[in-house]
Write a protein that holds these residues in place. Structure first.
Motif, PDB file in Angstrom:
ATOM      1  N   ASN A 168      20.063  26.418  56.702  1.00  0.00           N
ATOM      2  CA  ASN A 168      20.947  25.867  55.681  1.00  0.00           C
ATOM      3  C   ASN A 168      22.095  26.814  55.332  1.00  0.00           C
ATOM      4  OD1 ASN A 168      21.633  23.720  53.993  1.00  0.00           O
ATOM      5  ND2 ASN A 168      20.572  24.590  52.241  1.00  0.00           N
ATOM      6  N   GLY A 169      22.587  27.538  56.345  1.00  0.00           N
ATOM      7  CA  GLY A 169      23.690  28.458  56.107  1.00  0.00           C
ATOM      8  C   GLY A 169      23.265  29.789  55.528  1.00  0.00           C
ATOM      9  N   GLY A 170      21.972  29.986  55.323  1.00  0.00           N
ATOM     10  CA  GLY A 170      21.470  31.237  54.780  1.00  0.00           C
ATOM     11  C   GLY A 170      21.695  32.402  55.730  1.00  0.00           C
ATOM     12  N   SER A 171      21.789  33.586  55.163  1.00  0.00           N
ATOM     13  CA  SER A 171      22.021  34.780  55.960  1.00  0.00           C
ATOM     14  C   SER A 171      21.098  35.886  55.478  1.00  0.00           C
ATOM     15  CB  SER A 171      23.482  35.228  55.837  1.00  0.00           C
ATOM     16  OG  SER A 171      23.698  36.439  56.521  1.00  0.00           O
ATOM     17  N   VAL A 172      20.313  36.446  56.386  1.00  0.00           N
ATOM     18  CA  VAL A 172      19.401  37.542  56.054  1.00  0.00           C
ATOM     19  C   VAL A 172      19.671  38.711  56.988  1.00  0.00           C
ATOM     20  CG1 VAL A 172      16.998  38.310  56.037  1.00  0.00           C
ATOM     21  CG2 VAL A 172      17.590  36.064  55.108  1.00  0.00           C
ATOM     22  N   ASN A 197      15.569  26.126  53.970  1.00  0.00           N
ATOM     23  CA  ASN A 197      16.577  25.641  53.018  1.00  0.00           C
ATOM     24  C   ASN A 197      17.243  26.786  52.265  1.00  0.00           C
ATOM     25  OD1 ASN A 197      16.745  22.824  53.290  1.00  0.00           O
ATOM     26  ND2 ASN A 197      14.757  22.584  52.304  1.00  0.00           N
ATOM     27  N   ASN A 198      17.117  27.977  52.802  1.00  0.00           N
ATOM     28  CA  ASN A 198      17.654  29.166  52.151  1.00  0.00           C
ATOM     29  C   ASN A 198      19.146  29.306  52.460  1.00  0.00           C
ATOM     30  OD1 ASN A 198      18.259  31.705  51.213  1.00  0.00           O
ATOM     31  ND2 ASN A 198      16.669  32.757  52.356  1.00  0.00           N
ATOM     32  N   SER A 199      19.999  29.035  51.483  1.00  0.00           N
ATOM     33  CA  SER A 199      21.443  29.132  51.700  1.00  0.00           C
ATOM     34  C   SER A 199      22.023  30.420  51.132  1.00  0.00           C
ATOM     35  CB  SER A 199      22.156  27.927  51.070  1.00  0.00           C
ATOM     36  OG  SER A 199      21.898  27.876  49.678  1.00  0.00           O
ATOM     37  N   SER A 200      21.146  31.344  50.714  1.00  0.00           N
ATOM     38  CA  SER A 200      21.602  32.582  50.090  1.00  0.00           C
ATOM     39  C   SER A 200      21.926  33.648  51.133  1.00  0.00           C
ATOM     40  CB  SER A 200      20.518  33.110  49.143  1.00  0.00           C
ATOM     41  OG  SER A 200      19.353  33.458  49.874  1.00  0.00           O
ATOM     42  N   VAL A 201      22.525  34.739  50.654  1.00  0.00           N
ATOM     43  CA  VAL A 201      22.799  35.900  51.494  1.00  0.00           C
ATOM     44  C   VAL A 201      21.927  37.034  50.977  1.00  0.00           C
ATOM     45  CG1 VAL A 201      24.547  37.541  52.265  1.00  0.00           C
ATOM     46  CG2 VAL A 201      25.162  35.140  51.915  1.00  0.00           C
ATOM     47  N   SER A 202      20.956  37.464  51.770  1.00  0.00           N
ATOM     48  CA  SER A 202      19.976  38.437  51.307  1.00  0.00           C
ATOM     49  C   SER A 202      19.822  39.582  52.300  1.00  0.00           C
ATOM     50  CB  SER A 202      18.621  37.760  51.086  1.00  0.00           C
ATOM     51  OG  SER A 202      18.731  36.724  50.120  1.00  0.00           O
ATOM     52  N   THR A 203      19.341  40.711  51.764  1.00  0.00           N
ATOM     53  CA  THR A 203      19.120  41.895  52.585  1.00  0.00           C
ATOM     54  C   THR A 203      17.748  42.470  52.293  1.00  0.00           C
ATOM     55  OG1 THR A 203      21.477  42.455  52.590  1.00  0.00           O
ATOM     56  CG2 THR A 203      19.939  44.216  53.143  1.00  0.00           C
ATOM     57  N   PHE A 258      10.439  35.013  67.169  1.00  0.00           N
ATOM     58  CA  PHE A 258      11.447  34.900  66.126  1.00  0.00           C
ATOM     59  C   PHE A 258      11.882  33.449  66.216  1.00  0.00           C
ATOM     60  CE2 PHE A 258      12.975  39.600  66.572  1.00  0.00           C
ATOM     61  CZ  PHE A 258      11.729  40.034  66.140  1.00  0.00           C
ATOM     62  N   ILE A 259      11.461  32.634  65.237  1.00  0.00           N
ATOM     63  CA  ILE A 259      11.516  31.188  65.435  1.00  0.00           C
ATOM     64  C   ILE A 259      12.167  30.476  64.263  1.00  0.00           C
ATOM     65  CG2 ILE A 259       9.208  30.840  64.435  1.00  0.00           C
ATOM     66  CD1 ILE A 259       8.773  28.636  66.553  1.00  0.00           C
ATOM     67  N   TYR A 260      12.859  29.398  64.585  1.00  0.00           N
ATOM     68  CA  TYR A 260      13.431  28.497  63.611  1.00  0.00           C
ATOM     69  C   TYR A 260      12.664  27.198  63.767  1.00  0.00           C
ATOM     70  CZ  TYR A 260      17.295  26.396  60.930  1.00  0.00           C
ATOM     71  OH  TYR A 260      18.054  25.769  59.978  1.00  0.00           O
ATOM     72  N   GLY A 261      11.685  26.942  62.875  1.00  0.00           N
ATOM     73  CA  GLY A 261      10.583  25.997  63.044  1.00  0.00           C
ATOM     74  C   GLY A 261      10.910  24.559  63.376  1.00  0.00           C
ATOM     75  N   SER A 262      10.025  23.607  63.108  1.00  0.00           N
ATOM     76  CA  SER A 262      10.225  22.239  63.573  1.00  0.00           C
ATOM     77  C   SER A 262      10.239  21.245  62.423  1.00  0.00           C
ATOM     78  CB  SER A 262       9.113  21.852  64.554  1.00  0.00           C
ATOM     79  OG  SER A 262       7.895  21.719  63.869  1.00  0.00           O
ATOM     80  N   GLY A 263      10.777  20.060  62.736  1.00  0.00           N
ATOM     81  CA  GLY A 263      10.702  18.951  61.804  1.00  0.00           C
ATOM     82  C   GLY A 263      11.798  18.916  60.759  1.00  0.00           C
ATOM     83  N   VAL A 264      12.714  19.899  60.774  1.00  0.00           N
ATOM     84  CA  VAL A 264      13.798  19.923  59.806  1.00  0.00           C
ATOM     85  C   VAL A 264      15.113  20.139  60.536  1.00  0.00           C
ATOM     86  CG1 VAL A 264      12.408  20.745  57.882  1.00  0.00           C
ATOM     87  CG2 VAL A 264      13.427  22.386  59.456  1.00  0.00           C
ATOM     88  N   SER A 265      16.205  19.729  59.898  1.00  0.00           N
ATOM     89  CA  SER A 265      17.508  19.863  60.551  1.00  0.00           C
ATOM     90  C   SER A 265      18.577  20.269  59.546  1.00  0.00           C
ATOM     91  CB  SER A 265      17.895  18.537  61.202  1.00  0.00           C
ATOM     92  OG  SER A 265      19.118  18.673  61.898  1.00  0.00           O
ATOM     93  N   PRO A 266      18.395  21.440  58.874  1.00  0.00           N
ATOM     94  CA  PRO A 266      19.404  21.867  57.913  1.00  0.00           C
ATOM     95  C   PRO A 266      20.694  22.251  58.610  1.00  0.00           C
ATOM     96  CG  PRO A 266      17.822  23.609  58.302  1.00  0.00           C
ATOM     97  CD  PRO A 266      17.328  22.414  59.035  1.00  0.00           C
ATOM     98  N   SER A 267      21.803  22.089  57.905  1.00  0.00           N
ATOM     99  CA  SER A 267      23.100  22.424  58.468  1.00  0.00           C
ATOM    100  C   SER A 267      23.932  23.053  57.349  1.00  0.00           C
ATOM    101  CB  SER A 267      23.783  21.164  58.989  1.00  0.00           C
ATOM    102  OG  SER A 267      25.038  21.460  59.552  1.00  0.00           O
ATOM    103  N   PRO A 268      24.708  24.085  57.595  1.00  0.00           N
ATOM    104  CA  PRO A 268      24.938  24.715  58.895  1.00  0.00           C
ATOM    105  C   PRO A 268      23.807  25.654  59.286  1.00  0.00           C
ATOM    106  CG  PRO A 268      26.164  25.849  57.192  1.00  0.00           C
ATOM    107  CD  PRO A 268      25.516  24.657  56.523  1.00  0.00           C
ATOM    108  N   ALA A 269      23.958  26.277  60.447  1.00  0.00           N
ATOM    109  CA  ALA A 269      22.939  27.176  60.967  1.00  0.00           C
ATOM    110  C   ALA A 269      22.748  28.387  60.061  1.00  0.00           C
ATOM    111  CB  ALA A 269      23.338  27.645  62.367  1.00  0.00           C
ATOM    112  N   GLY A 270      21.529  28.933  60.074  1.00  0.00           N
ATOM    113  CA  GLY A 270      21.257  30.183  59.382  1.00  0.00           C
ATOM    114  C   GLY A 270      21.457  31.359  60.322  1.00  0.00           C
ATOM    115  N   ASN A 271      21.555  32.558  59.745  1.00  0.00           N
ATOM    116  CA  ASN A 271      21.795  33.763  60.522  1.00  0.00           C
ATOM    117  C   ASN A 271      20.782  34.840  60.176  1.00  0.00           C
ATOM    118  OD1 ASN A 271      24.467  32.993  61.787  1.00  0.00           O
ATOM    119  ND2 ASN A 271      24.980  32.787  59.612  1.00  0.00           N
ATOM    120  N   LEU A 272      20.261  35.497  61.207  1.00  0.00           N
ATOM    121  CA  LEU A 272      19.364  36.630  61.030  1.00  0.00           C
ATOM    122  C   LEU A 272      19.984  37.827  61.739  1.00  0.00           C
ATOM    123  CD1 LEU A 272      16.633  37.849  60.115  1.00  0.00           C
ATOM    124  CD2 LEU A 272      15.714  37.123  62.338  1.00  0.00           C
ATOM    125  N   TYR A 273      20.352  38.855  60.962  1.00  0.00           N
ATOM    126  CA  TYR A 273      20.974  40.051  61.507  1.00  0.00           C
ATOM    127  C   TYR A 273      19.932  41.168  61.544  1.00  0.00           C
ATOM    128  CZ  TYR A 273      25.284  37.502  60.513  1.00  0.00           C
ATOM    129  OH  TYR A 273      26.271  36.550  60.468  1.00  0.00           O
TER     130      TYR A 273
END
Length: 260
Positions: A110-114, A82-88, A132-147
């Motif tokens: 949840n649209g979060g970006s790390v 549920n992380n919608s923040s932009v973090s580094t 490197f996994i995006y776990g189960s049982g949840v369906s947040p939208s939009p997609a998150g990003n891992l750079y």
């Protein structure tokens, strides 16, 4: 039935999409910047709920920049579905900082970006399998990003980039010096800036085999010619698999056998 062919496969530019999701089993949490506190030092026990530096950033709810001031080892590294923040997460600019990861890396949702920055060497385990996994049982939208700008080293036998039902997320491999020796198993969205022959460093590491399964996106994003002799297989459930090239120029060529 599986068949093999050694025909050369070449792709030119297009972009595609797929999905994955996240649920972490991490316990103690980050309480510094972005999670109600002001601390930015990854290595300070004062920035963790019980003083245990364990890599759980799922408590972050606002944008934060976290710095490693020394080397560290964690089992899992997680950023919260549920992380919608932009973090580094990056080094401190004084020295290259090593983060030893023996378990899994959980992708934000949840649209979060790390972004894990180039000042960090992300050293994976040796042997076994990591994800490197995006776990189960949840369906947040939009997609998150891992750079992933970090230099990725180490050698689990398999590195899986995966999702579970209903979830979505994107993983970007952007360090062309990555030397991890793992075979790559993809059932999610992967974007990469380079690929080379088995045993040669590239953003996808130096492994020998790539297995694309369960419907996914596997997209080259840069604009120079790239060729690889890595064995490519399309596994069970791969009917929704896309191999793409979203750069403005260049060719992407697979010269190895392809197993269907």
């Amino acid at each position: 039935m599986k068949t093999s062919t050694n025909k050369i496969i070449t792709y030119t530019a297009v972009a595609f999409v797929s999905a994955f999701c996240f649920l972490s089993s991490l316990q103690a949490q980050w309480i510094g910047s972005g999670a109600g506190g002001s601390g930015t030092d990854f290595n300070s026990s004062a920035n963790w709920t019980d003083g245990n530096i364990n890599g759980d950033f799922s408590s972050i709810t606002s944008s934060a920049t976290v710095q490693m001031t020394g080397d560290a080892s964690v089992t899992d590294l997680g950023f919260g579905y549920n992380n919608s923040s932009v973090s580094t997460l990056d080094g401190d600019g004084i020295a290259q900082r090593i983060l030893n990861l023996s378990g899994n890396l959980y992708i934000p949702g949840n649209g979060g970006s790390v972004t894990i920055g180039s000042g960090i060497t992300l050293n994976l385990g040796n042997g076994g399998s990591q994800s490197f996994i995006y776990g189960s049982g949840v369906s947040p939208s939009p997609a998150g990003n891992l750079y992933l700008d970090a230099l990725i080293t180490g050698g689990p036998s398999t590195l899986a980039v995966s999702y579970s039902e209903g979830g979505r997320g994107n993983v970007y491999f952007r360090n062309d010096g990555n030397s991890f020796t793992s075979d790559l198993s993809v059932s999610g969205r992967v974007y990469y800036t380079s690929i080379a022959d088995a045993g040669v460093a590239s953003s996808l590491g130096a492994g020998a085999n790539i297995n694309l399964i369960q419907g996914n996106t596997f997209t080259y994003t840069a604009s120079t010619d790239q060729a690889t002799n890595r064995a490519l297989s399309l596994g069970a459930g791969s009917s929704g698999t896309y191999l793409g090239h979203s750069g403005s120029a260049g060719k992407l060529t697979f010269t190895s056998d392809v197993t269907l």
